[in-house]
Design a protein around this motif. Structure first.
Motif, PDB file in Angstrom:
ATOM      1  N   ASP A   1      26.612  59.472  43.934  1.00 33.20           N
ATOM      2  CA  ASP A   1      26.614  60.826  43.371  1.00 33.20           C
ATOM      3  C   ASP A   1      27.763  61.026  42.394  1.00 33.20           C
ATOM      4  O   ASP A   1      27.588  61.626  41.322  1.00 33.20           O
ATOM      5  CB  ASP A   1      26.693  61.854  44.492  1.00 33.20           C
ATOM      6  CG  ASP A   1      25.401  61.954  45.285  1.00 33.20           C
ATOM      7  OD1 ASP A   1      24.346  61.542  44.752  1.00 33.20           O
ATOM      8  OD2 ASP A   1      25.445  62.412  46.443  1.00 33.20           O
ATOM      9  N   SER A   2      28.962  60.535  42.751  1.00 36.24           N
ATOM     10  CA  SER A   2      30.093  60.714  41.837  1.00 36.24           C
ATOM     11  C   SER A   2      29.940  59.849  40.596  1.00 36.24           C
ATOM     12  O   SER A   2      30.309  60.256  39.491  1.00 36.24           O
ATOM     13  CB  SER A   2      31.401  60.372  42.555  1.00 36.24           C
ATOM     14  OG  SER A   2      31.450  59.000  42.926  1.00 36.24           O
TER      15      SER A   2
ATOM     16  N   CYS B   1      28.090  61.332  37.782  1.00 33.39           N
ATOM     17  CA  CYS B   1      28.782  62.356  37.003  1.00 33.39           C
ATOM     18  C   CYS B   1      29.328  61.788  35.700  1.00 33.39           C
ATOM     19  O   CYS B   1      29.739  62.558  34.822  1.00 33.39           O
ATOM     20  CB  CYS B   1      29.924  62.955  37.819  1.00 33.39           C
ATOM     21  SG  CYS B   1      29.376  63.949  39.234  1.00 33.39           S
TER      22      CYS B   1
ATOM     23  N   TRP C   1      24.822  57.978  34.112  1.00 32.65           N
ATOM     24  CA  TRP C   1      23.625  58.818  34.221  1.00 32.65           C
ATOM     25  C   TRP C   1      22.584  58.402  33.188  1.00 32.65           C
ATOM     26  O   TRP C   1      21.398  58.262  33.491  1.00 32.65           O
ATOM     27  CB  TRP C   1      24.026  60.280  34.043  1.00 32.65           C
ATOM     28  CG  TRP C   1      22.897  61.249  33.994  1.00 32.65           C
ATOM     29  CD1 TRP C   1      22.187  61.637  32.893  1.00 32.65           C
ATOM     30  CD2 TRP C   1      22.309  61.945  35.097  1.00 32.65           C
ATOM     31  NE1 TRP C   1      21.216  62.542  33.236  1.00 32.65           N
ATOM     32  CE2 TRP C   1      21.264  62.751  34.583  1.00 32.65           C
ATOM     33  CE3 TRP C   1      22.578  61.986  36.462  1.00 32.65           C
ATOM     34  CZ2 TRP C   1      20.492  63.569  35.387  1.00 32.65           C
ATOM     35  CZ3 TRP C   1      21.803  62.806  37.255  1.00 32.65           C
ATOM     36  CH2 TRP C   1      20.781  63.581  36.733  1.00 32.65           C
TER      37      TRP C   1
ATOM     38  N   LEU D   1      35.827  58.299  35.294  1.00 33.22           N
ATOM     39  CA  LEU D   1      36.007  59.557  36.005  1.00 33.22           C
ATOM     40  C   LEU D   1      37.433  60.075  35.859  1.00 33.22           C
ATOM     41  O   LEU D   1      37.657  61.284  35.667  1.00 33.22           O
ATOM     42  CB  LEU D   1      35.670  59.379  37.486  1.00 33.22           C
ATOM     43  CG  LEU D   1      34.188  59.331  37.863  1.00 33.22           C
ATOM     44  CD1 LEU D   1      34.031  58.950  39.333  1.00 33.22           C
ATOM     45  CD2 LEU D   1      33.517  60.669  37.585  1.00 33.22           C
TER      46      LEU D   1
END
Length: 418
Positions: free
Chosen positions: A50-51, A54, A59, A197
């Protein structure tokens, strides 16, 4: 290294020391150096699927690959002396139209490939009846336990139910040495994703702070730790007030200076670093960067060439992985001459003029019938369009003179008749 000497009760003493690069007892390796400045692995965000999603490039890679593979036409065929014949009935329905009652072919395959390009494995259960194939159902790989028996066969346990390998369609991103476990692209590229990130967080925090980097107050230190805290709070309030009122100037106590700590994004080459992370993530998926919307090194010619590289060296390989697995699991090792195959022609479609030129040559050289060429363009068939055709001037080798003599005789006969 002496940092402070406030000389007050409750403050650090004059003999307080910290490890430094001048201290010979502290190794000057990368870990020790970064730890001295407070940078270590714990500062980087933990990576989960999920992270990782981001990160826009992750993605985009997962979405692009899963959707592209899901759009490819897929059919079952049987080999015959007249060439491949497409199978119909329930097999065609399950493979091409809708694998089960709740999902069409696109949704099923998109979900399947999303699991491959995130966690590293796509799984599906084959439901059979005594008469034929009934359905194919997706399985959540994160809730599946895969084990290998002494004879080398795999078993899959899902929700307390055990399935044999012949009942499961299994496409891993990369197998481990035991041929049971697997490697996932997000787990293997976690360091690159962590950096992406961290840069996202740094940039957002930097601009959320009005573009002001961390600052240090330079000057005579106030007496006592409480006084230091009050000074910090005063400076912080002054900066916040300046940002809130859109003023560019705010007061600083006499005898003090504000100096930036660290670099702003431009000096820290953040733009280049973030662009490099796109290339790193594209490399993890073996995906040409242009398909992650990175046209830094793209030109008209090499961008078009990357499309051919995409189909030949990436999409074609994954399509073959699913074809082989479905052929084996649906029809067995013998297969009875039946097999599953994608149609990659749609991804290789060029511009209109190039397509028309290619189809014309194929029809004129008896590679396609006119109706087959029309079908490739989604046009209806026409009467007398199922015959192979060839240019009239094309003759077998060695018969050119014979054809020329016959043509001359025909011309003479026509002249005499006139």
């Amino acid at each position: 290294m002496r940092l402070f000497n406030w000389g007050r009760k409750g403050g650090p003493s004059a003999t307080e020391t910290r490890a430094s690069i001048e201290n010979p007892s502290v190794p000057v390796g990368a870990d020790g150096f970064l730890t001295f400045f407070g940078v270590n692995d714990a500062n980087l965000p933990a990576i989960t699927i999920d992270s990782a999603l981001c990160v826009p490039s992750v993605w985009a890679a997962v979405a692009f690959l899963s959707r592209t593979l899901a759009t490819l036409p897929i059919h079952a065929y049987r080999s015959s002396k007249d060439g491949p014949k497409r199978l119909g009935g329930k097999i065609e329905t399950v493979i091409h139209d809708a694998p089960n009652d709740g999902m069409d072919s696109f949704k099923f395959r998109q979900y399947f490939w999303q699991q491959v390009f995130t966690g590293g494995r796509g799984l599906a259960w084959i439901e059979r009846t005594p008469a034929s194939l009934e359905a194919i159902w997706p399985i959540d790989p994160s809730k599946t336990t895969i084990s290998k028996s002494p004879n080398g066969t795999l078993t899959y346990v899902v929700g307390g139910q055990t399935y044999d390998a012949t009942e499961i369609i299994d496409v891993p991103f990369m197998l481990k040495a035991d041929a049971a476990g697997h490697y996932g692209p997000i787990a293997r590229a976690s360091k690159a994703i962590q950096l992406a990130l961290a840069m996202n967080d740094y940039a957002s925090n930097f601009f959320a702070g009005g573009g002001v980097p961390p600052l240090a107050l330079s000057g005579p230190m106030p007496a006592g730790p409480d006084a230091v805290k009050r000074a910090q709070q005063d400076i912080r309030r002054a900066i916040d007030a300046a940002k809130g009122s859109s003023e560019q100037v705010f007061p600083i106590p006499a005898g003090y200076d504000l100096k930036p700590v660290g670099f702003d994004p431009e000096k820290g080459q953040m733009t280049d670093a973030r662009r490099f992370q796109i290339e790193e993530i594209a490399r993890a998926y073996q995906l040409p960067p242009v398909f992650l919307q990175d046209l830094t090194h793209g030109t008209y010619s090499n961008t078009e060439q990357q499309g051919a590289i995409l189909v030949k060296h990436l999409i074609g390989q994954w399509a073959k992985a699913l074809e082989g697995e479905m052929t084996l699991k649906l029809f067995g090792r013998s297969g009875s001459s039946r097999y599953v195959e994608h149609n990659l022609d749609g991804l290789m479609r060029g511009d209109f003029a190039t397509r028309m030129e290619g189809l014309s040559k194929a029809v004129q050289n008896a590679l396609l019938t006119p109706n087959e060429a029309r079908e490739l363009e989604n046009r209806p068939s026409r009467p007398n369009g199922d015959d192979l055709m060839i240019q009239g001037a094309t003759v077998p080798m060695g018969q050119q003179k014979m054809q020329g003599a016959a043509a001359n005789d025909n011309q003479q006969n026509e002249a005499q008749a006139a």
